[in-house]
Design an enzyme around this catalytic site. Sequence first.
Site, PDB file in Angstrom:
ATOM      1  N   GLN A  95      24.612  56.493  45.067  1.00 50.33           N
ATOM      2  CA  GLN A  95      23.976  55.281  44.256  1.00 50.33           C
ATOM      3  C   GLN A  95      24.316  54.020  44.874  1.00 50.33           C
ATOM      4  O   GLN A  95      25.130  53.888  45.632  1.00 50.33           O
ATOM      5  CB  GLN A  95      24.182  55.355  42.810  1.00 50.33           C
ATOM      6  CG  GLN A  95      25.820  55.162  42.602  1.00 50.33           C
ATOM      7  CD  GLN A  95      25.907  55.490  40.898  1.00 50.33           C
ATOM      8  OE1 GLN A  95      26.545  54.351  40.448  1.00 50.33           O
ATOM      9  NE2 GLN A  95      25.891  56.739  40.589  1.00 50.33           N
ATOM     10  N   HIS A  97      23.864  49.697  43.641  1.00 48.07           N
ATOM     11  CA  HIS A  97      23.386  48.478  42.940  1.00 48.07           C
ATOM     12  C   HIS A  97      22.985  47.333  43.403  1.00 48.07           C
ATOM     13  O   HIS A  97      23.522  46.766  44.486  1.00 48.07           O
ATOM     14  CB  HIS A  97      24.640  48.240  41.847  1.00 48.07           C
ATOM     15  CG  HIS A  97      25.518  49.476  41.414  1.00 48.07           C
ATOM     16  ND1 HIS A  97      24.716  50.252  40.614  1.00 48.07           N
ATOM     17  CD2 HIS A  97      26.593  50.128  41.413  1.00 48.07           C
ATOM     18  CE1 HIS A  97      25.622  51.200  40.084  1.00 48.07           C
ATOM     19  NE2 HIS A  97      26.802  50.999  40.629  1.00 48.07           N
ATOM     20  N   GLU A 114      31.409  46.100  41.605  1.00 52.45           N
ATOM     21  CA  GLU A 114      32.388  46.571  40.782  1.00 52.45           C
ATOM     22  C   GLU A 114      33.628  46.928  41.567  1.00 52.45           C
ATOM     23  O   GLU A 114      33.504  46.799  42.866  1.00 52.45           O
ATOM     24  CB  GLU A 114      31.769  47.981  40.297  1.00 52.45           C
ATOM     25  CG  GLU A 114      31.388  48.983  41.166  1.00 52.45           C
ATOM     26  CD  GLU A 114      30.509  50.098  40.772  1.00 52.45           C
ATOM     27  OE1 GLU A 114      30.851  51.338  40.855  1.00 52.45           O
ATOM     28  OE2 GLU A 114      29.711  50.153  39.861  1.00 52.45           O
ATOM     29  N   HIS A 171      27.688  54.353  47.281  1.00 52.70           N
ATOM     30  CA  HIS A 171      28.739  55.225  46.638  1.00 52.70           C
ATOM     31  C   HIS A 171      28.733  56.126  45.850  1.00 52.70           C
ATOM     32  O   HIS A 171      27.544  56.338  45.318  1.00 52.70           O
ATOM     33  CB  HIS A 171      29.841  53.887  46.200  1.00 52.70           C
ATOM     34  CG  HIS A 171      29.053  53.191  44.893  1.00 52.70           C
ATOM     35  ND1 HIS A 171      28.000  52.505  44.740  1.00 52.70           N
ATOM     36  CD2 HIS A 171      29.169  53.532  43.531  1.00 52.70           C
ATOM     37  CE1 HIS A 171      27.433  52.218  43.490  1.00 52.70           C
ATOM     38  NE2 HIS A 171      28.227  52.759  42.868  1.00 52.70           N
ATOM     39  N   ARG A 191      19.597  55.452  42.285  1.00 54.89           N
ATOM     40  CA  ARG A 191      19.885  56.724  42.760  1.00 54.89           C
ATOM     41  C   ARG A 191      19.377  57.113  44.229  1.00 54.89           C
ATOM     42  O   ARG A 191      18.311  56.858  44.068  1.00 54.89           O
ATOM     43  CB  ARG A 191      19.675  58.078  41.816  1.00 54.89           C
ATOM     44  CG  ARG A 191      20.585  57.945  40.413  1.00 54.89           C
ATOM     45  CD  ARG A 191      20.449  59.188  39.841  1.00 54.89           C
ATOM     46  NE  ARG A 191      20.624  59.290  38.372  1.00 54.89           N
ATOM     47  CZ  ARG A 191      19.884  59.062  37.490  1.00 54.89           C
ATOM     48  NH1 ARG A 191      18.721  58.717  37.595  1.00 54.89           N
ATOM     49  NH2 ARG A 191      20.462  58.817  36.285  1.00 54.89           N
TER      50      ARG A 191
END
Length: 318
Positions: A95, A97, A114, A171, A191
């Site tokens: 996936q 982001h 993150e 990642h 995804r």
Amino acid sequence: MIQPLFFTGVMQEKIWGGTNLRDLFGYDIPSEHTGELWAISAHKNGPATVSQGEYKGQTLTELWDQHPELFGHQPGDVFPLLTKILDAQTALSVQVHPDDAYGLKHEGELGKTECWYVIDAEDQAEIVFGHHAKTKEAFTEMIHAGEWDQLLRYVKVKPGDFFYVPSGTVHAIGGGITILETQQSSDTTYRVYDYDRKDEAGQTRPLHIQQSIDVTTIPHVDPKPMQNVVKQGDTEIKTFVDNEFFKVEEWVVDGETILKASGLYTLVSVLKGEGSIIVDSTSYPLTKGTHFILPHGINEWTLKGHLQIIASTPGENI
């Protein structure tokens, strides 16, 4: 008197989840496929609840909206951070982001940068971290051709490893890995690949190929590790990352230490050991799996015991 805010988090069942949240931390879990504990969260998909004290029963969302003084009147419509523990019994989807600009425009919420602290990992466990494509055209062609082994970059991991995962990074957490994740408060995930697996209803989960192509950083660039270490009293403080989104540190306490606030407020998660935190002469017990916030106005505290802690403070990119 300002008190620490202790939280009861929200469990999230996942197709890839397992039982480590129970087996390692003793939490009650809803099923044998429990993937995440949203431990300190004000996100609408899983707001944590204060477990004791003056604000017992209120959610972090309610505190952010009704008591901005607890957070130093930090600007922004939403509490900016989210602390999770993830148990990947099997691999998460590959996936990526979006950043804030893309996330706000297309999803109506923040992007998602993150970082991961590896709590536990089986021998030879690995993550997907980045890709090998040099151009967007090559990236697109390899996705459509299903050339995953050639495209994806795999990295072996062990307990104690730390990874900074900026928005735009392809990642996936691999199977047999338990991590603590500190992230922007967002639930937007695109995804790229999900191993063609099916859920209990026999359905595959949706992919987001065009969005993934839009937001992926090409070529992949490894973030430079920080990991500055200082000793303060009986505590070793390791800074993993300090940027516009968050500062994340590991505190290893072996005795007694006075610490001072370095941000508007501090999110704290106890990963190992037991001890206590003393705030304004009041002692609060700390055990493995405890999560709390030291609100704005708590400028100093004392830690006692033998503890491994991951702590974070917000950055300025709200």
